[in-house]
Design an enzyme around this catalytic site. Sequence first.
Site, PDB file in Angstrom:
ATOM      1  N   SER A   3     -68.273 -20.468 -20.042  1.00  0.00           N
ATOM      2  CA  SER A   3     -68.823 -19.110 -20.099  1.00  0.00           C
ATOM      3  C   SER A   3     -69.843 -18.871 -18.988  1.00  0.00           C
ATOM      4  O   SER A   3     -70.706 -19.700 -18.721  1.00  0.00           O
ATOM      5  CB  SER A   3     -69.494 -18.880 -21.455  1.00  0.00           C
ATOM      6  OG  SER A   3     -70.175 -17.642 -21.444  1.00  0.00           O
ATOM      7  N   ARG A   4     -69.736 -17.689 -18.380  1.00  0.00           N
ATOM      8  CA  ARG A   4     -70.706 -17.287 -17.335  1.00  0.00           C
ATOM      9  C   ARG A   4     -71.895 -16.560 -17.927  1.00  0.00           C
ATOM     10  O   ARG A   4     -72.851 -16.231 -17.219  1.00  0.00           O
ATOM     11  CB  ARG A   4     -70.033 -16.374 -16.302  1.00  0.00           C
ATOM     12  CG  ARG A   4     -69.424 -17.101 -15.143  1.00  0.00           C
ATOM     13  CD  ARG A   4     -68.129 -17.772 -15.520  1.00  0.00           C
ATOM     14  NE  ARG A   4     -67.619 -18.597 -14.450  1.00  0.00           N
ATOM     15  CZ  ARG A   4     -66.414 -19.145 -14.469  1.00  0.00           C
ATOM     16  NH1 ARG A   4     -65.615 -18.969 -15.507  1.00  0.00           N
ATOM     17  NH2 ARG A   4     -66.020 -19.889 -13.463  1.00  0.00           N
ATOM     18  N   LYS A  16     -64.537 -13.345 -31.905  1.00  0.00           N
ATOM     19  CA  LYS A  16     -64.876 -11.912 -31.858  1.00  0.00           C
ATOM     20  C   LYS A  16     -64.361 -11.106 -33.047  1.00  0.00           C
ATOM     21  O   LYS A  16     -65.047 -10.224 -33.538  1.00  0.00           O
ATOM     22  CB  LYS A  16     -64.301 -11.287 -30.589  1.00  0.00           C
ATOM     23  CG  LYS A  16     -65.009 -11.666 -29.317  1.00  0.00           C
ATOM     24  CD  LYS A  16     -64.283 -10.983 -28.157  1.00  0.00           C
ATOM     25  CE  LYS A  16     -65.150 -10.921 -26.945  1.00  0.00           C
ATOM     26  NZ  LYS A  16     -64.618 -10.015 -25.920  1.00  0.00           N
ATOM     27  N   ASN A  18     -68.644  -8.285 -29.901  1.00  0.00           N
ATOM     28  CA  ASN A  18     -68.962  -9.206 -28.793  1.00  0.00           C
ATOM     29  C   ASN A  18     -70.455  -9.469 -28.681  1.00  0.00           C
ATOM     30  O   ASN A  18     -70.889 -10.254 -27.852  1.00  0.00           O
ATOM     31  CB  ASN A  18     -68.359  -8.727 -27.462  1.00  0.00           C
ATOM     32  CG  ASN A  18     -69.315  -7.908 -26.623  1.00  0.00           C
ATOM     33  OD1 ASN A  18     -70.061  -7.090 -27.162  1.00  0.00           O
ATOM     34  ND2 ASN A  18     -69.290  -8.117 -25.321  1.00  0.00           N
ATOM     35  N   ASP A  67     -68.032  -4.320 -24.667  1.00  0.00           N
ATOM     36  CA  ASP A  67     -66.959  -4.447 -23.677  1.00  0.00           C
ATOM     37  C   ASP A  67     -66.493  -3.076 -23.167  1.00  0.00           C
ATOM     38  O   ASP A  67     -66.187  -2.930 -21.986  1.00  0.00           O
ATOM     39  CB  ASP A  67     -65.774  -5.219 -24.264  1.00  0.00           C
ATOM     40  CG  ASP A  67     -66.070  -6.702 -24.398  1.00  0.00           C
ATOM     41  OD1 ASP A  67     -66.923  -7.209 -23.642  1.00  0.00           O
ATOM     42  OD2 ASP A  67     -65.451  -7.356 -25.259  1.00  0.00           O
ATOM     43  N   ALA A  87     -58.541  -6.895 -25.276  1.00  0.00           N
ATOM     44  CA  ALA A  87     -59.137  -6.280 -24.091  1.00  0.00           C
ATOM     45  C   ALA A  87     -58.666  -4.833 -23.942  1.00  0.00           C
ATOM     46  O   ALA A  87     -59.443  -3.948 -23.563  1.00  0.00           O
ATOM     47  CB  ALA A  87     -58.788  -7.089 -22.844  1.00  0.00           C
TER      48      ALA A  87
HETATM   49  P1  ATR Z   1     -56.729 -10.302 -25.142  1.00  0.00           P
HETATM   50  O1  ATR Z   1     -57.394 -10.239 -26.473  1.00  0.00           O
HETATM   51  O2  ATR Z   1     -57.472 -11.096 -24.118  1.00  0.00           O
HETATM   52  O3  ATR Z   1     -56.335  -8.953 -24.624  1.00  0.00           O
HETATM   53  P2  ATR Z   1     -54.103 -10.993 -26.207  1.00  0.00           P
HETATM   54  O4  ATR Z   1     -54.373 -10.304 -27.491  1.00  0.00           O
HETATM   55  O5  ATR Z   1     -53.476 -12.338 -26.237  1.00  0.00           O
HETATM   56  O6  ATR Z   1     -55.430 -11.220 -25.361  1.00  0.00           O
HETATM   57  O7  ATR Z   1     -53.271 -10.026 -25.273  1.00  0.00           O
HETATM   58  C1  ATR Z   1     -52.704 -10.421 -24.092  1.00  0.00           C
HETATM   59  C2  ATR Z   1     -51.894  -9.277 -23.519  1.00  0.00           C
HETATM   60  O8  ATR Z   1     -51.167  -9.753 -22.370  1.00  0.00           O
HETATM   61  C3  ATR Z   1     -50.854  -8.747 -24.488  1.00  0.00           C
HETATM   62  O9  ATR Z   1     -50.710  -7.367 -24.273  1.00  0.00           O
HETATM   63  C4  ATR Z   1     -49.610  -9.518 -24.065  1.00  0.00           C
HETATM   64  O10 ATR Z   1     -48.400  -8.884 -24.417  1.00  0.00           O
HETATM   65  P3  ATR Z   1     -47.790  -9.067 -25.910  1.00  0.00           P
HETATM   66  O11 ATR Z   1     -48.535  -8.121 -26.782  1.00  0.00           O
HETATM   67  O12 ATR Z   1     -46.369  -8.719 -25.768  1.00  0.00           O
HETATM   68  O13 ATR Z   1     -48.017 -10.507 -26.256  1.00  0.00           O
HETATM   69  C5  ATR Z   1     -49.785  -9.521 -22.576  1.00  0.00           C
HETATM   70  N1  ATR Z   1     -49.010 -10.572 -21.895  1.00  0.00           N
HETATM   71  C6  ATR Z   1     -49.274 -11.890 -21.863  1.00  0.00           C
HETATM   72  N2  ATR Z   1     -48.332 -12.554 -21.155  1.00  0.00           N
HETATM   73  C7  ATR Z   1     -47.432 -11.618 -20.744  1.00  0.00           C
HETATM   74  C8  ATR Z   1     -46.238 -11.655 -19.964  1.00  0.00           C
HETATM   75  N3  ATR Z   1     -45.771 -12.807 -19.464  1.00  0.00           N
HETATM   76  N4  ATR Z   1     -45.597 -10.487 -19.736  1.00  0.00           N
HETATM   77  C9  ATR Z   1     -46.072  -9.325 -20.237  1.00  0.00           C
HETATM   78  N5  ATR Z   1     -47.191  -9.232 -20.973  1.00  0.00           N
HETATM   79  C10 ATR Z   1     -47.868 -10.352 -21.223  1.00  0.00           C
END
Ligand code: ATR
Length: 280
Positions: free
Chosen positions: A20-21, A71, A92, A108, A138
């Site tokens: 973590s930063r 979170k 967060n 965020d 996110a």
């Molecule tokens: P965070 O909370 O950091 O946003 P997350 O809930 O794991 O992390 O979400 C990651 C996002 O990246 C999701 O929208 C995921 O798509 P899915 O909902 O279909 O899982 C997307 N993502 C990750 N790898 C991907 C890939 N190879 N191609 C397209 N979308 C991807």
Amino acid sequence: MQHADHYLLAGVMGFPIMHSRSPAIHNHWLAEYGLLGHYAPLAVKPEGLEKALRALHPLGYAGVNLTIPLKELALPLLDEIDPVARAIGAVNCVVVEKNGRLRGVNYDAFGFVASLQEAAPGWRADAGPAVVLGAGGAARAVLAGLIGEGVKEIRVANRTLERAQKLAAEFGPSVHALDWDQREDALSGAALLVNTTSMGMLGQPPLDIALGGLPASALVTDIVYAPLETDLLAQARHRGLKGVDGLGMLLHQARPAFRDWFGPMPQVTPELRRKIEASL
Ligand code: ATR
């Protein structure tokens, strides 16, 4: 906010945590204001979260940030949840009140918007539709930020369409869910593109999207900050589009947390940015 008649304490809980930063950011500001205190990385696993949170008040902590995987888990464990955190579905930042009550907030969304405004001072919510790639945690923060600023049309494209549809149902009529295959068509007439997926991150495949459909005035933002210039941002630069990297969101979300815990609202100076960039 605590009075500076004792050693000021805050930290970040998560697991793993040593990457973590946040400690570097907050300890920079503590030093800048000449405040005696420390912001610590706290390795806390989900099963230890409740006890760790309840230990904050007796230990004299002003609060903590929460990161992966805590979170979302913190929501039912706190005494009060701010509406923005509730809408995002994640906390967060935890603020310890004088009486020991724990208040959950989420900065965020603030960080995303503040970073956008810093990098592109002319950005306006009414410039046109926004395209958000991804539908995870996110994306929820970005949607809360954009809707809070008054963006009227947000197109969310996600690999798993159902997750985008769930966001549209939750965040209201300004949010439109699109299939991942429609991500390039969605760029037509858009004023802003935001990548919230993990693609483009160090060790992950690059985000596969051609930006040809974006108007020349569009902003391209990535929430990924390692590397600082993702393939997406490099493509934007080559096309003459303004790009905003993900480090700004990280730096700016920390500002109101520091204010809530310690009093002053700190700034993201070029010196702080350089320091954190050097640690990436
Ligand atoms: P965070 O909370 O950091 O946003 P997350 O809930 O794991 O992390 O979400 C990651 C996002 O990246 C999701 O929208 C995921 O798509 P899915 O909902 O279909 O899982 C997307 N993502 C990750 N790898 C991907 C890939 N190879 N191609 C397209 N979308 C991807």
